[in-house]
Design an enzyme around this catalytic site. Structure first.
Site, PDB file in Angstrom:
ATOM      1  N   THR A  18       0.888  -1.157  -0.080  1.00 58.36           N
ATOM      2  CA  THR A  18      -0.067  -0.048   0.049  1.00 58.36           C
ATOM      3  C   THR A  18       0.909   1.348  -0.050  1.00 58.36           C
ATOM      4  O   THR A  18       2.162   1.384   0.630  1.00 58.36           O
ATOM      5  CB  THR A  18      -0.897   0.213   1.285  1.00 58.36           C
ATOM      6  OG1 THR A  18      -0.084   0.352   2.365  1.00 58.36           O
ATOM      7  CG2 THR A  18      -1.712  -1.387   1.453  1.00 58.36           C
ATOM      8  N   ASP A  19       0.450   2.473  -0.547  1.00 59.01           N
ATOM      9  CA  ASP A  19       1.030   3.774  -0.187  1.00 59.01           C
ATOM     10  C   ASP A  19       0.629   3.933   1.267  1.00 59.01           C
ATOM     11  O   ASP A  19      -0.010   3.055   1.934  1.00 59.01           O
ATOM     12  CB  ASP A  19       0.088   4.749  -1.115  1.00 59.01           C
ATOM     13  CG  ASP A  19       1.193   5.880  -0.978  1.00 59.01           C
ATOM     14  OD1 ASP A  19       1.956   6.098  -0.525  1.00 59.01           O
ATOM     15  OD2 ASP A  19       0.790   6.692  -2.208  1.00 59.01           O
TER      16      ASP A  19
END
Length: 628
Positions: free
Chosen positions: A326-327
């Site tokens: 994920t970011d």
């Protein structure tokens, strides 16, 4: 016909009923597996977490957040790594001061990881994209001008600079003890108002972005550092920064395939991509299901929390078999809408392998949040909300990637430091950095000879004082006979500027658009500074056309330089005689000159060389600039 209960297993039936009632997707095989022990699952979950160690305070600050950079691994954090068996860490500029310190810090973290029950090494990561986003100190490492500058060189130099920069980034990071770089950005920047990607993109042509991104990533990985293609399924057509809000991309599926997904598809087809980072972005054409936010509001699922996007599309349709990360989960695109534990559960259900920065761990009091998160995730497995089999399969992908890429340095600390000092910022690397800057310089409008010939004195208007110094010092090296004055747009003095301009033959005015974003600052915790910059930036931008008009009314030659995104040239430089684009403005104080700062910036050296007639502007715009 058999009764439905006999044709469908109970878990599958529950899943279908839940889907009908809630209009949301349901993970398959969501029942816990008896074959996997709790100890194994805890190890698996820990491997799926990548923590942020940017700051650390022994005592919780009485007011505000901790702002003490973590540059040496304290016993508390070493114990957290050892006791939880966490899978990875991400470091920021605040963590990185000099080469010996970086080597020691990364080795200390790996030592702590080796003492965990699993003995799995850490993924030690950072965002070293180059250009706008670089975490290793610029005076030490080689940051380069960034992706759009590389895109500007493609017509003449092909993949040369993409490969060369990837090689250098890989060599330097590997020598420091990093094994994951969250780069390159392969977002296709088709929105001139994009506040967060813009020059971080190679350009607006999806095939070009794919070629350059894959070449840079492959060169980096050949040096033993995993590259990360980001931000899936594409952040190139947004007018909202996902650090500050939740962007919505309303492309239809045909456009998504042709533009946003194409670089990812090409890399997956070639079997080259190891890791892909998600985007906190809503894509209703890919997933129009809704999720209940922490305030009880129904909102469209962001890609990071979407099984339709991460599992059905990325894994299923595109065939990606690598790691999905994920970011940062503290970005507003997630944190403003979901509680941390809820967000992590949802992204794991969606198919994410590693969650980045799920909880803050910046003080001793906050350290308990990591084992508490793992406890909550274990409870989600036991309740059937998370699939034990999927968690374990994901952790096995992580371990396999580490087996391929994470080779711990067996050299002594002294030898490791000596090796890194010979590699990081090597003369040939810095020469390549300057060569890229020179070859990226783009003539947007006008001719070199029409303006710079016979200029004896030059008045500069620059975004701030440091850029005044960088430009004037570059001019003194390349045009020692030229006299120059400089006004800063920060704290602009109109009367002084007028007197300085009256004594000059030519005005050179430079601009940076857009203002700094959170990703340049390093993350969400400096948002107050980002907002202040944006306000200053608006006031500065309003001055530029008037200053150009004033100079032209006095029969001065005018050159306008876009130091970042060239879209601004259309409306800011209508009356300028010469318009140039550098795609970068970064500079640094040369070590040892702090008392009388000597500031070096490749872009300013390039401009001075151009004005001196030593180089020509051979770059080509990798994005369309529509004239107003």
């Amino acid at each position: 016909m058999y009764p439905i209960g006999r044709r469908l297993k109970r878990g599958k039936l529950i899943c279908i009923v839940a889907t009908i009632l809630t209009m949301t997707s349901c993970s398959p095989a969501s029942q816990p597996a008896a074959k996997l022990s709790d100890a194994q699952l805890r190890d698996d979950l820990a491997q799926k977490i990548m923590i942020d160690l940017r700051y650390y305070c022994e005592q919780t600050p009485e007011k505000g957040l901790c702002r003490t950079p973590m540059t040496e691994l304290p016993d508390d954090l070493a114990g957290l790594i050892r006791d939880t068996g966490v899978g990875g860490v991400i470091l920021f500029a605040e963590n990185l001061t000099d080469v010996p310190q970086m080597v020691r810090l990364n080795r200390a973290m790996q030592l702590a990881a080796s003492q965990s029950k699993s003995q799995q090494p850490l993924f030690i990561s950072l965002d070293q994209e180059g250009g706008r986003v670089a975490r290793v100190p610029r005076h030490l490492g080689t940051a380069f001008a960034g992706n759009m500058a590389i895109g500007a060189t493609y017509q003449k130099h092909g993949l040369e600079y993409a490969k060369a920069t990837g090689t250098v980034l890989g060599k330097e990071l590997k020598s420091l003890g990093f094994n994951v770089n969250h780069a390159p950005t392969v977002d296709v920047n088709v929105n001139p108002d994009n506040p967060v990607i813009n020059v971080r993109s190679f350009g607006e042509d999806a095939e070009l972005v794919a070629k350059l991104g894959i070449a840079q990533m492959q060169a980096m990985q050949e040096q033993g550092v995993i590259g990360t293609l980001k931000h899936f399924p594409g952040h190139g057509d947004t007018a909202v920064d996902s650090h500050t809000g939740l962007p919505l991309v309303e492309h239809d599926r045909a456009t998504i395939d042709k533009v946003d997904l194409l670089p990812f598809r090409r890399a997956i087809e070639q079997g080259l991509v190891e890791t892909i980072m998600t985007a906190h972005i809503q894509y209703p054409a890919l997933d129009d299901s809704k999720l209940v936010s922490k305030t009880g509001e129904l909102i469209l699922r962001p890609a990071t929390l979407s099984r339709a996007i991460l599992t059905d599309l990325l894994r299923g349709e595109l065939g990606f078999k690598g790691l999905i990360v994920t970011d940062a989960m503290d970005m507003a695109g997630i944190s403003h809408f979901f509680e941390p534990t809820q967000a992590v559960i949802e992204t794991f259900k969606a198919g994410t392998d590693m969650v980045l920065m799920p909880v803050r761990l910046h003080s001793k009091e906050e350290l308990k949040q990591l084992p508490e998160l793992i406890d909550a995730l274990m409870a989600a497995i036991q309740s059937g909300e998370l699939s034990a089999e999927e968690v374990h399969a994901s952790a096995e992908r992580i371990r396999a990637s580490k087996a391929r890429y994470v080779k711990l340095d067996q050299a002594s600390e002294a030898d490791a430091i000596a090796k890194a000092e010979a590699v990081v910022g090597a003369d040939e690397h810095k020469a390549l950095e300057q060569a890229l800057s020179d070859d990226a310089l783009t003539l947007v409008r006008g001719t070199q000879d029409s303006v710079v010939n016979n200029i004896q004195s030059l008045h500069l208007v620059m975004p701030d004082r440091s850029k005044c110094l960088a430009m004037q010092q570059a001019l003194s090296r390349n045009l020692p006979s030229l006299s120059s004055s400089c006004a800063s747009l920060q704290g602009f003095d109109a009367e002084l500027n007028q007197s300085q301009m009256a004594n000059a033959d030519m005005l050179l005015i430079a601009s940076i658009t857009p203002a700094q974003s959170a990703v340049e600052r390093g993350g969400m915790e400096d948002m107050s500074l980002v907002k202040a910059d944006a306000l200053d930036h608006q006031a500065q931008q309003a001055l530029i056309p008037a200053l150009i008009k004033q100079a032209k009314s006095q029969n001065k030659a005018v050159a306008f330089v876009s130091l970042r995104t060239p879209y601004e040239t259309a409306h800011l430089a209508k009356e300028a005689d010469l318009v140039l684009a550098t795609y970068a403005y970064n500079s640094y104080v040369i070590p040892g000159t702090e008392a009388e700062p000597q500031i070096y910036g490749p872009a300013f050296e390039t401009l001075a060389r151009f004005l001196a007639g030593k180089i020509s502007a051979t770059g080509h715009l990798p994005v369309s600039v529509k004239q107003d």
